[in-house]
Design an enzyme around this catalytic site. Structure first.
Site, PDB file in Angstrom:
ATOM      1  CE1 TYR A  94      -7.122 -15.615  12.512  1.00 33.91           C
ATOM      2  CE2 TYR A  94      -5.241 -17.018  12.018  1.00 33.91           C
ATOM      3  CZ  TYR A  94      -6.597 -16.867  12.225  1.00 33.91           C
ATOM      4  OH  TYR A  94      -7.419 -17.959  12.156  1.00 33.91           O
ATOM      5  CG  HIS A 152     -11.159 -15.547   7.952  1.00 37.20           C
ATOM      6  ND1 HIS A 152     -10.030 -14.971   8.465  1.00 37.20           N
ATOM      7  CD2 HIS A 152     -11.589 -16.399   8.925  1.00 37.20           C
ATOM      8  CE1 HIS A 152      -9.802 -15.425   9.684  1.00 37.20           C
ATOM      9  NE2 HIS A 152     -10.737 -16.289   9.980  1.00 37.20           N
TER      10      HIS A 152
END
Length: 313
Positions: A94, A152
């Site tokens: 992010y 992730h």
């Protein structure tokens, strides 16, 4: 422009869904809170926790931070904490861990009251790389430990990464470990060599992609299901969906609140994201009503059985 249009549609629904439109998102907070100071402690105390398979409690509703960067990210995280969120979700990819950390710092809250999640990206997979990536994440966040650390995506040296995460957990640097975007088969493969069972599988699930098979398998495996993007990022015109709007009118609730309540009643942890404080509060206000079984069945029919994020395949 697309995000602006979605935001406008959501606001239009909030204005028109009930006769008390101006106060809709504050319903359940009490009339004294409509135009005055909000009791954020009360909001926080209403968020139930889910006990993970390692005995750690995790809030069932949290704050997602994807795309919230820089000063906006700092403000949003601080605002989210101020209105009652305690679960804060971020990830290395992010690019906002420093902003999230600064937002936490500016909130002034005791670190122990928060449940902070970050995630290991594909480029850092492998035993040694995972340990380095973890240290980078906690340094950027300005914390000494994470409550939850996830792989992730199921790419690269997953086995090496999991071994490193198991060691970090045993060292007390992580309280729980899990995965994200793993299929049932990929999760099963991991469990064949894992010494510690994943506590979480954070996947795409929302009214348009309900994933009943994954839901049942995770439940049987005692791995908690967590929904990223519980509003499908506004895709498929979710905030103007008439079926959801009609259900919302029955309870004087918005489409967003109906969606989050639907997740909650299924026992799924959700992490909605918003840059608007008014929507952060709206998203928290889901614990004073319960969807009827008939409404849940109606929502089941909205399942398109296909991802709304094909770019993530």
């Amino acid at each position: 422009m697309e995000n602006q249009i979605k935001e406008i549609k959501r606001r239009e629904f909030l204005k028109s869904s009930t006769k008390c439109a101006a106060a809709t998102i504050f319903l359940g907070l009490g009339s004294s809170k409509l135009f005055g100071t909000i009791n954020t402690g009360l909001l926080y105390n209403t968020i139930p926790s889910r006990t993970l398979n390692n005995g750690i409690p995790m809030p069932m509703l949290g704050f997602g931070t994807n795309t919230l960067k820089g000063s906006i990210g700092v403000r949003c995280v601080s605002d989210a904490i101020s209105v009652g969120y305690r679960l804060i979700d971020t990830a290395h990819i992010y690019g906002n861990e420093e902003a999230v950390g600064e937002g936490i710092k500016q909130s002034g809250i005791n670190r122990k009251e928060l449940f902070i999640t970050s995630k290991l990206w594909v480029d850092d997979s492998g035993y040694e790389s995972t340990k380095k990536a973890f240290e980078t994440s906690i340094n950027k966040l300005g914390v000494e430990y994470l409550d939850l650390y996830l792989i992730h995506r199921p790419r690269g040296d997953v086995k090496g990464s999991w071994q490193a995460m198991e060691e970090l957990l045993k060292e007390g640097k992580i309280r729980a470990i899990g995965v994200s975007n793993f299929s049932s088969q990929q999760l099963d493969d991991l469990m064949k060599y894992a010494k510690i069972k994943p506590a979480i599988n954070q996947i795409e699930t929302h009214v348009f992609f309900q994933q009943p098979n994954a839901y049942n398998i995770l439940k049987e495996s005692e791995v908690q299901m967590e929904a990223w993007s519980p509003f499908a990022a506004g895709r498929n015109e979710i905030f103007s969906n008439q079926t959801l709007a009609d259900i919302g009118k029955k309870y004087n609730k918005s489409i967003a609140q109906v969606c989050l309540r639907w997740h909650h009643q299924r026992g799924i942890i959700a992490i909605p994201r918003s840059s608007q404080k008014i929507h952060m509060i709206e998203n928290l206000d889901i614990f004073d009503f319960e969807l009827a079984e008939s409404d849940i069945q109606t929502i089941t029919k909205l399942d398109l059985k296909i991802t709304q994020f094909p770019e993530w395949k």
